[in-house]
Design a protein around this motif. Structure first.
Motif, PDB file in Angstrom:
ATOM      1  N   SER A 322     -66.325  15.536  18.113  1.00  0.00           N
ATOM      2  CA  SER A 322     -66.176  15.069  19.498  1.00  0.00           C
ATOM      3  C   SER A 322     -64.749  14.635  19.857  1.00  0.00           C
ATOM      4  N   SER A 323     -63.949  14.263  18.866  1.00  0.00           N
ATOM      5  CA  SER A 323     -62.588  13.807  19.162  1.00  0.00           C
ATOM      6  C   SER A 323     -61.639  14.993  19.251  1.00  0.00           C
ATOM      7  N   LYS A 324     -60.720  14.914  20.195  1.00  0.00           N
ATOM      8  CA  LYS A 324     -59.780  16.017  20.391  1.00  0.00           C
ATOM      9  C   LYS A 324     -58.691  15.980  19.322  1.00  0.00           C
ATOM     10  N   GLU A 325     -58.356  17.164  18.786  1.00  0.00           N
ATOM     11  CA  GLU A 325     -57.304  17.246  17.780  1.00  0.00           C
ATOM     12  C   GLU A 325     -55.940  17.145  18.459  1.00  0.00           C
ATOM     13  N   LYS A 326     -55.049  16.357  17.869  1.00  0.00           N
ATOM     14  CA  LYS A 326     -53.707  16.167  18.418  1.00  0.00           C
ATOM     15  C   LYS A 326     -52.692  16.173  17.284  1.00  0.00           C
ATOM     16  N   TYR A 402     -52.551  -4.464   5.876  1.00  0.00           N
ATOM     17  CA  TYR A 402     -52.799  -3.645   4.675  1.00  0.00           C
ATOM     18  C   TYR A 402     -52.561  -2.161   4.917  1.00  0.00           C
ATOM     19  N   CYS A 403     -52.353  -1.769   6.150  1.00  0.00           N
ATOM     20  CA  CYS A 403     -52.084  -0.354   6.422  1.00  0.00           C
ATOM     21  C   CYS A 403     -50.865  -0.253   7.322  1.00  0.00           C
ATOM     22  N   ASP A 404     -50.363   0.973   7.470  1.00  0.00           N
ATOM     23  CA  ASP A 404     -49.171   1.195   8.283  1.00  0.00           C
ATOM     24  C   ASP A 404     -49.499   1.623   9.705  1.00  0.00           C
ATOM     25  N   ARG A 405     -50.716   2.161   9.877  1.00  0.00           N
ATOM     26  CA  ARG A 405     -51.074   2.627  11.211  1.00  0.00           C
ATOM     27  C   ARG A 405     -52.592   2.690  11.346  1.00  0.00           C
ATOM     28  N   VAL A 406     -53.081   2.316  12.523  1.00  0.00           N
ATOM     29  CA  VAL A 406     -54.501   2.462  12.864  1.00  0.00           C
ATOM     30  C   VAL A 406     -54.604   3.583  13.899  1.00  0.00           C
ATOM     31  N   ILE A 407     -55.385   4.614  13.585  1.00  0.00           N
ATOM     32  CA  ILE A 407     -55.548   5.765  14.488  1.00  0.00           C
ATOM     33  C   ILE A 407     -56.987   5.787  14.994  1.00  0.00           C
ATOM     34  N   THR A 408     -57.147   5.869  16.316  1.00  0.00           N
ATOM     35  CA  THR A 408     -58.499   5.757  16.885  1.00  0.00           C
ATOM     36  C   THR A 408     -58.918   6.935  17.755  1.00  0.00           C
ATOM     37  N   ASP A 409     -57.981   7.593  18.393  1.00  0.00           N
ATOM     38  CA  ASP A 409     -58.337   8.558  19.440  1.00  0.00           C
ATOM     39  C   ASP A 409     -58.007  10.003  19.069  1.00  0.00           C
ATOM     40  N   VAL A 410     -58.012  10.304  17.793  1.00  0.00           N
ATOM     41  CA  VAL A 410     -57.636  11.636  17.320  1.00  0.00           C
ATOM     42  C   VAL A 410     -58.737  12.178  16.412  1.00  0.00           C
ATOM     43  N   GLY A 411     -58.968  13.481  16.474  1.00  0.00           N
ATOM     44  CA  GLY A 411     -59.960  14.115  15.627  1.00  0.00           C
ATOM     45  C   GLY A 411     -59.623  13.991  14.152  1.00  0.00           C
ATOM     46  N   LEU A 412     -60.649  14.001  13.330  1.00  0.00           N
ATOM     47  CA  LEU A 412     -60.486  13.821  11.891  1.00  0.00           C
ATOM     48  C   LEU A 412     -59.556  14.864  11.286  1.00  0.00           C
ATOM     49  N   ASP A 413     -59.683  16.099  11.732  1.00  0.00           N
ATOM     50  CA  ASP A 413     -58.903  17.171  11.115  1.00  0.00           C
ATOM     51  C   ASP A 413     -57.401  16.954  11.271  1.00  0.00           C
ATOM     52  N   SER A 414     -56.999  16.385  12.411  1.00  0.00           N
ATOM     53  CA  SER A 414     -55.570  16.129  12.632  1.00  0.00           C
ATOM     54  C   SER A 414     -55.022  15.125  11.625  1.00  0.00           C
ATOM     55  N   VAL A 415     -55.853  14.162  11.232  1.00  0.00           N
ATOM     56  CA  VAL A 415     -55.428  13.152  10.263  1.00  0.00           C
ATOM     57  C   VAL A 415     -55.456  13.721   8.849  1.00  0.00           C
ATOM     58  N   LEU A 416     -56.521  14.449   8.516  1.00  0.00           N
ATOM     59  CA  LEU A 416     -56.629  15.040   7.182  1.00  0.00           C
ATOM     60  C   LEU A 416     -55.484  16.011   6.906  1.00  0.00           C
ATOM     61  N   LEU A 417     -55.011  16.657   7.949  1.00  0.00           N
ATOM     62  CA  LEU A 417     -53.909  17.610   7.804  1.00  0.00           C
ATOM     63  C   LEU A 417     -52.659  16.924   7.246  1.00  0.00           C
ATOM     64  N   LEU A 418     -52.468  15.659   7.587  1.00  0.00           N
ATOM     65  CA  LEU A 418     -51.252  14.938   7.195  1.00  0.00           C
ATOM     66  C   LEU A 418     -51.375  14.192   5.875  1.00  0.00           C
ATOM     67  N   CYS A 419     -52.593  13.902   5.451  1.00  0.00           N
ATOM     68  CA  CYS A 419     -52.757  12.996   4.308  1.00  0.00           C
ATOM     69  C   CYS A 419     -52.781  13.739   2.974  1.00  0.00           C
ATOM     70  N   ASP A 420     -52.402  13.016   1.935  1.00  0.00           N
ATOM     71  CA  ASP A 420     -52.452  13.541   0.561  1.00  0.00           C
ATOM     72  C   ASP A 420     -53.726  13.092  -0.144  1.00  0.00           C
ATOM     73  N   GLU A 421     -54.172  11.885   0.201  1.00  0.00           N
ATOM     74  CA  GLU A 421     -55.346  11.301  -0.449  1.00  0.00           C
ATOM     75  C   GLU A 421     -56.248  10.654   0.588  1.00  0.00           C
ATOM     76  N   VAL A 422     -57.522  10.540   0.206  1.00  0.00           N
ATOM     77  CA  VAL A 422     -58.495   9.770   0.982  1.00  0.00           C
ATOM     78  C   VAL A 422     -59.113   8.740   0.052  1.00  0.00           C
ATOM     79  N   HIS A 423     -59.116   7.477   0.466  1.00  0.00           N
ATOM     80  CA  HIS A 423     -59.764   6.405  -0.279  1.00  0.00           C
ATOM     81  C   HIS A 423     -60.966   5.946   0.544  1.00  0.00           C
TER      82      HIS A 423
END
Length: 538
Positions: A322-326, A402-423
């Motif tokens: 449902s969230s738009k990729e950005k 404890y984190c550097d950024r909180v992201i709320t309005d972006v699709g999951l895929d856009s975030v996964l594209l940038l990350c190396d790990e998921v905890h």
């Protein structure tokens, strides 16, 4: 003692007329079979449509000799034929199945498999001049002549794919033959409408109940099965099922659910139905865990899983879609700085209660920072929490400690594209990250932990196999869930659903009117749910 089977057919059947089967009566066939097999037991198989009362038989009951044993149950033809050495038929398709099993077949008509030197024929066809092997006959009839279509995957098919699909669907509807009535507990009123099509084989025998007493009044007995939504507590029902040895199954949303949130009362397109436990509860074995421990994944299934995984990556498919990729720009300290995604979860979700010992989002964030001190950490709150529908909110100012950024309005895929790990604790995001080739660290016991594809801070001894990503995908997305076509409400395979979800996503993102309608609808439902919680004091 030798057993001989005579196959009766339906009166007026086209194959009898055009296959010249009407030149002989079934009574003649029985008499000759008895004379030719004096020391054998003679059985007569009645056609299934006659047993169901849909059609009349080609032989009257009064014409059947008393020495002939009548088979008047609808039995799987292959299972039945294995008990005989010889078969008599006019034009029945069971004659071909008997040949496949290596039985002696006597034909009184001219079915397609007669006249090739494989059957004992009472009539001849001058056009059939060749002698065929069984393999040649099978190849001609089942492979070269027949066209196949897979309605569950919506594509042209072949015999292998058709057989595999039939095996899958038979397993899914096997409950129909074993249980007369099906009782569903814990299904809210809005769920009841979309749940029914997932059980189309038993749809007329479904009863939704709130209590055991209500179910018993509606006919719950030893021939019934019981379905419970997720891990909702129905102690009386579970005790009753155990005492009376009734099958109890648990139902939950699947892993590719819809376009929009379930908590916004959006119809689900996938469900799992589990007869052992449920995938998010590691305290007992689930059907998914059993699959991963025991299933033999053949090359065709693994190739299918690989294609499926690539489709999900290419089309940015997730659970809710449902969230738009950005495009996201990260202000990292240095270009090679490791990026870690910490997905928030619904804190009163059953997967947290059973799979993470009640750990909360802030604890997860703290643990992630402790284990990745130099990383750029992104915290993404759960969409249900952001929508105000569920528990698990962390104040942004606290999260940013404890984190550097909180992201709320972006699709999951856009975030996964940038990350190396998921905890993660037990989030499905961990599985979606594995699909995309990311390193995943688990602090709870999600269904995908313990198989050698993730780094796990907790272990579970029951999970004995080391599995590949494609094996995990095959079990989780192909073998375990049920899928529903969004437009037809018919059961389908996962590939068809993904294509439809992709179309629905595109309509949502490009049609402003549709997007406005869905957003207003979701806003309304969220406010209604909030009002209900206030009234109930939750």
């Amino acid at each position: 003692k030798k057993r001989v089977l005579i196959i009766a057919q339906t009166a007026g059947d086209a194959s009898l007329e055009y296959g010249l089967g009407n030149k002989f009566t079934t009574k003649q066939m029985i008499d000759e079979a008895m004379n030719e097999n004096l020391n054998a037991s003679i059985y007569l198989k009645i056609h299934p449509d006659v047993l169901l009362g849909k059609k009349e038989s080609d032989i009257l009951l009064s014409e059947i000799p008393k020495e002939c044993i009548i088979l008047d149950e609808d039995v799987n033809p292959i299972s039945l034929l294995k008990n005989f050495s010889k078969v008599y038929t006019k034009t029945s398709g069971m004659g071909m199945e008997a040949l496949i099993l290596g039985l002696e077949v006597v034909c009184y008509g001219l079915p397609y498999y007669a006249g090739w030197g494989l059957t004992i024929d009472k009539q001849t066809c001058t056009r059939r001049t060749r002698k065929l092997s069984m393999e040649e006959l099978f190849a001609g009839a089942y492979i070269l002549y027949t066209r196949y279509y897979n309605p569950y995957r919506e594509h042209e098919s072949d015999i292998i794919d058709t057989i595999n699909e039939i095996v899958i669907q038979k397993k899914r509807v096997s409950m129909k033959n074993r249980y007369n009535h099906h009782y569903f507990f814990g299904f809210s009123r809005w769920k009841r409408g979309f749940v029914r099509p997932f059980f189309s084989d038993v749809n007329t025998n479904i009863f939704f109940c709130k209590t055991l007493e209500e179910a018993i009044k509606k006919g719950l007995d030893s021939t019934s099965s019981i379905y419970v939504w997720g891990k909702k507590s129905f102690d009386e029902v579970e005790h009753y099922a155990q005492k009376h040895q009734l099958k109890l199954l648990r139902v939950e949303d699947g892993f590719v659910r819809s376009v929009s949130l379930g908590s916004d009362l959006t119809k689900a397109y996938s469900l799992v139905v589990d007869g052992r436990g449920i995938y998010f509860d590691p305290t007992q074995e689930s059907d998914l865990e059993c699959l991963l421990n025991t299933h033999v994944f053949d090359n065709a299934l693994l190739e299918r899983a690989k294609r499926l995984r690539q489709y999900i990556i290419d089309h940015k498919i997730s659970k809710y879609n449902s969230s738009k990729e950005k495009k996201i720009i990260l202000e990292k300290e240095y270009p090679a700085q490791k990026v870690v995604l910490v997905p928030g979860q619904v804190e009163d979700d059953a997967s947290i209660i059973y799979g993470a010992n009640g750990m909360d989002n802030l604890e997860l964030l703290i643990q992630a920072r402790m284990n990745s001190t130099d990383a750029y950490i992104i915290y993404k709150p759960h969409p249900d929490v952001l929508a105000g529908n569920r528990k698990g909110h962390i104040d942004i100012s606290i999260a940013l400690e404890y984190c550097d950024r909180v992201i709320t309005d972006v699709g999951l895929d856009s975030v996964l594209l940038l990350c190396d790990e998921v905890h993660t604790m037990t989030s499905l995001v961990g599985f979606e990250a594995l699909i995309r080739g990311k390193q995943v660290y688990t602090y709870g016991l999600p269904f995908y932990a313990g198989w050698g594809v993730s780094t796990d801070f907790r272990t579970i001894k029951r999970r004995k196999k080391t599995r590949s990503i494609d094996e995990l995908v095959a079990a989780t997305l192909i073998l375990y869930p049920r899928y529903l076509h969004p437009k037809t409400n018919d059961l389908c395979e996962v590939e068809v659903l993904l294509e439809e979800i992709d179309k629905e996503k595109s309509r949502y993102n490009h049609n402003k009117t549709l997007r406005l309608y869905i957003n207003i609808r979701n806003f309304f439902f969220r406010k209604v749910q909030l009002l209900i919680r206030i009234i109930l004091g939750e």
